[in-house]
Design a protein around this motif. Structure first.
Motif, short mmCIF file in Angstrom:
data_model
loop_
_atom_site.label_atom_id
_atom_site.label_comp_id
_atom_site.label_asym_id
_atom_site.label_seq_id
_atom_site.Cartn_x
_atom_site.Cartn_y
_atom_site.Cartn_z
N UNK A 118 -14.32 27.01 -11.83
CA UNK A 118 -14.35 28.25 -11.00
C UNK A 118 -13.63 29.16 -12.17
N UNK A 119 -12.37 28.58 -12.60
CA UNK A 119 -11.45 29.61 -13.51
C UNK A 119 -12.30 30.38 -14.63
N UNK A 120 -13.17 29.33 -15.31
CA UNK A 120 -13.87 30.02 -16.52
C UNK A 120 -14.83 31.06 -15.94
N UNK A 121 -15.83 30.64 -14.88
CA UNK A 121 -16.65 31.52 -14.36
C UNK A 121 -15.94 32.89 -13.97
N UNK A 122 -14.84 32.91 -13.42
CA UNK A 122 -14.05 33.97 -12.93
C UNK A 122 -13.61 34.96 -13.90
N UNK A 123 -13.36 34.29 -15.15
CA UNK A 123 -13.03 35.03 -16.45
C UNK A 123 -14.15 35.62 -16.87
N UNK A 124 -15.43 35.25 -17.08
CA UNK A 124 -16.54 35.96 -17.45
C UNK A 124 -16.91 36.95 -16.51
N UNK A 125 -16.83 36.62 -15.20
CA UNK A 125 -17.56 37.47 -14.24
C UNK A 125 -16.78 38.52 -13.31
N UNK A 126 -15.51 38.32 -13.53
CA UNK A 126 -14.65 39.32 -12.93
C UNK A 126 -13.52 39.79 -13.56
N UNK A 127 -12.73 38.82 -14.40
CA UNK A 127 -11.56 39.46 -15.19
C UNK A 127 -11.95 40.11 -16.44
N UNK A 128 -13.24 39.89 -16.97
CA UNK A 128 -13.82 40.48 -18.35
C UNK A 128 -13.65 42.08 -18.35
N UNK A 129 -14.06 42.75 -17.22
CA UNK A 129 -14.02 44.17 -17.01
C UNK A 129 -12.76 44.56 -16.43
N UNK A 130 -12.48 43.84 -15.19
CA UNK A 130 -11.38 44.14 -14.53
C UNK A 130 -10.04 44.07 -15.28
N UNK A 131 -9.77 43.25 -15.99
CA UNK A 131 -8.47 43.35 -16.81
C UNK A 131 -8.51 44.58 -17.69
N UNK A 132 -9.11 44.67 -18.56
CA UNK A 132 -9.07 45.80 -19.54
C UNK A 132 -9.27 47.25 -18.78
N UNK A 133 -10.04 47.47 -17.94
CA UNK A 133 -10.19 48.82 -17.42
C UNK A 133 -9.28 49.18 -16.39
N UNK A 134 -8.57 47.99 -15.90
CA UNK A 134 -7.17 48.52 -14.94
C UNK A 134 -6.02 48.27 -15.58
N UNK A 135 -5.72 46.98 -16.22
CA UNK A 135 -4.45 46.82 -16.78
C UNK A 135 -4.42 47.14 -18.29
N UNK A 136 -5.61 47.17 -19.19
CA UNK A 136 -5.46 47.66 -20.25
C UNK A 136 -5.63 46.60 -21.35
N UNK A 137 -5.63 45.33 -20.92
CA UNK A 137 -5.79 44.32 -21.76
C UNK A 137 -6.78 43.17 -21.45
N UNK A 138 -7.10 42.47 -22.40
CA UNK A 138 -8.22 41.41 -22.28
C UNK A 138 -7.54 40.15 -21.86
N UNK A 139 -8.16 39.31 -20.90
CA UNK A 139 -7.64 38.05 -20.55
C UNK A 139 -7.48 37.17 -21.76
N UNK A 140 -6.50 36.48 -22.10
CA UNK A 140 -6.22 35.71 -23.21
C UNK A 140 -7.04 34.58 -23.16
N UNK A 141 -7.31 33.89 -22.24
CA UNK A 141 -8.16 32.79 -22.09
C UNK A 141 -9.57 32.85 -22.58
N UNK A 142 -10.09 34.23 -21.90
CA UNK A 142 -11.40 34.33 -22.17
C UNK A 142 -11.51 34.91 -23.85
N UNK A 143 -10.52 35.42 -24.60
CA UNK A 143 -10.72 35.96 -25.80
C UNK A 143 -10.58 34.54 -26.68
N UNK A 144 -9.86 33.57 -26.40
CA UNK A 144 -9.70 32.26 -27.03
C UNK A 144 -10.99 31.30 -26.83
N UNK A 145 -11.71 31.50 -25.55
CA UNK A 145 -12.93 30.85 -25.47
C UNK A 145 -13.92 31.54 -26.38
#
Length: 472
Positions: free
Chosen positions: A242-269
């Motif tokens: 669930x954590x990995x699915x969430x990184x792809x489908x939720x945090x991938x755009x939400x983090x950079x567009x709202x926080x200005x940063x990309x999720x580290x775990x997604x980048x590493x993957x």
């Protein structure tokens, strides 16, 4: 029954949303060919009943009548999209189209004169086809063309727009174009999709940067399709899936567009699997960090439920997010069988709480939520009105949990339904109807549904009576 009046904050935004490609029709203003018109010419059999976007709801000719219907269905706000192809009818670049400017100014003035706030979205899946030929979102040239288009819109319509949005559901074209074959040009290549996603995010940031120089009273943000992700169980393997699915489908755009940063775990993957975009610079990352959304639209339709994979991955095949999880069909789930989506009202509360707890409680609103139903003629009375009690119940149940989210401290300012008048839905065309107002496609006659009458009362009273024992 424990009935309670659920009242919403003062000046709550009651309205709905649609897009240019799905509602306007081509009209006579001049318009570049979009990717949807191109795809329809090439493969019309992939569109339900062979219906393309040539006419759709013909809003370009009937916008004054439509604005009156907005008032009659309780709208104090409405989200349109501006057509890039109409604004720049050669190929998405070059000289701006004065006829397009006149149309949108007339529409926005008509809305403002009728006390309907203009929420203007700049991109809703409708890339000019010739820009797609240049690489679409994989191309820096297209990023520059988009920023020029956005800047033109701020200059031409800034005095009439209440809030601006750079993109609607930017994840959608990435999934459809590069993974799941439901958007033109139907490529299956995750790495190219990652590049397109990065340049979409960069385009958002550059548009925000351009917006700031105009010192408008409006805000600018983005509209994201977000689903809370639930593991099948608390087994560590399911939780990780669930954590990995969430990184792809939720945090991938939400983090950079709202926080200005990309999720580290997604980048590493992505690095581990050689799926990172290849064209990005430190100045790109700085621009993304410095130009984030000022307001956030939340499109919520259904939850995401996943489990650990039960079968091996074919590593010789294309890379997919589903290498790391499988979708979970929860026993006992309630479904909208027409659309194939789960109905889970509490998910709207979970989503809002996530934004509150993890994204600074940014000013937000529900920018889409709705129920598509096929063959609604079955529910017409003798006067031709659709008696859509199912849609009224759907709206009430979701609004009840939205009310609870606001009561729990979420910074939610409005609710926009998908949609206003039955509109064209991409390759599904008019198969499922979502509107507060029904459309006779042959005659273009509009008729307010029972849900439209309910929505007017809801807006007038800024709330509704609800059995609070139904909260779970």
């Amino acid at each position: 029954m424990n009935t309670q009046k659920l009242s919403f904050p003062q000046d709550f935004w009651w309205g709905s949303a649609w897009s240019a490609e799905q509602a306007e029709g081509r009209g006579e203003t001049g318009k570049a060919e979009t990717v949807w018109e191109r795809w329809y010419k090439e493969q019309p059999y992939r569109f339900y009943q062979g219906i393309g976007s040539e006419i759709t709801t013909d809003h370009i000719h009937q916008y004054k009548e439509d604005v009156q219907l907005m008032k009659q269905t309780g709208h104090n706000s409405f989200r349109v999209s501006i057509s890039w192809a109409r604004m720049f009818p050669n190929d998405g670049t070059g000289e701006v189209n004065p006829k397009a400017i006149a149309f949108y100014r007339d529409l926005f003035e008509e809305m403002n004169q009728n006390d309907i706030k203009v929420f203007a979205n700049l991109y809703h899946f409708d890339m000019p086809a010739k820009l797609q030929d240049r690489g679409g979102w994989e191309s820096r040239q297209v990023v520059d063309a988009y920023v020029n288009y956005a800047d033109t819109c701020f200059k031409e319509f800034g005095d009439l727009v209440y809030h601006w949005f750079t993109f609607n559901e930017p994840l959608g074209p990435i999934l459809g174009s590069y993974l799941e074959d439901f958007h033109y040009p139907n490529i299956v290549d995750f790495k190219r999709g990652a590049q397109a996603a990065f340049f979409t995010i960069l385009s958002h940031a550059k548009a925000v940067e351009a917006f700031k120089k105009y010192n408008l009273t409006s805000k600018i943000g983005v509209i994201l399709n977000l689903s809370p992700t639930f593991p099948r169980s608390q087994n560590p393997a399911d939780v990780k899936a669930a954590e990995i699915a969430d990184l792809f489908y939720t945090r991938s755009f939400l983090d950079p567009m709202v926080k200005g940063t990309f999720p580290e775990k997604l980048v590493d993957l992505l690095k581990d699997h050689d799926q990172m975009p290849v064209d990005f610079t430190e100045s790109d990352l700085a621009c993304i960090a410095e130009n984030t959304a000022q307001i956030l639209g939340l499109n919520y339709y259904e939850p995401r439920r996943v489990k650990a994979r039960l079968t091996a991955v074919n590593t010789e095949g294309p890379f997919f997010p589903e290498w790391f999880f499988e979708n979970h069909i929860m026993p006992g789930r309630r479904m909208n069988e027409y659309r194939g989506w789960e109905i889970y009202e509490k998910g709207i509360h979970d989503l809002c709480m996530d934004i509150k707890d993890n994204y600074g409680n940014i000013e937000s609103f529900i920018s889409e939520n709705g129920m598509g139903v096929a063959d609604e003629e079955r529910f017409m009375d003798e006067n031709g009105q659709v008696i859509d009690a199912y849609r009224i119940a759907f709206i009430k149940d979701h609004l009840a949990y939205l009310w609870k989210a606001i009561d729990d401290g979420c910074n939610i300012k409005g609710y926009h339904l998908w949609t206003f008048i039955d509109c064209w839905s991409w390759i599904n065309s008019y198969k499922n109807r979502y509107g507060l107002v029904s459309l006779d496609l042959a005659t273009q006659k509009r008729t307010i549904k029972k849900s439209g009458e309910f929505y007017k009362k809801l807006s007038d009273e800024n709330g509704f009576d609800y059995d609070v024992d139904l909260f779970v």
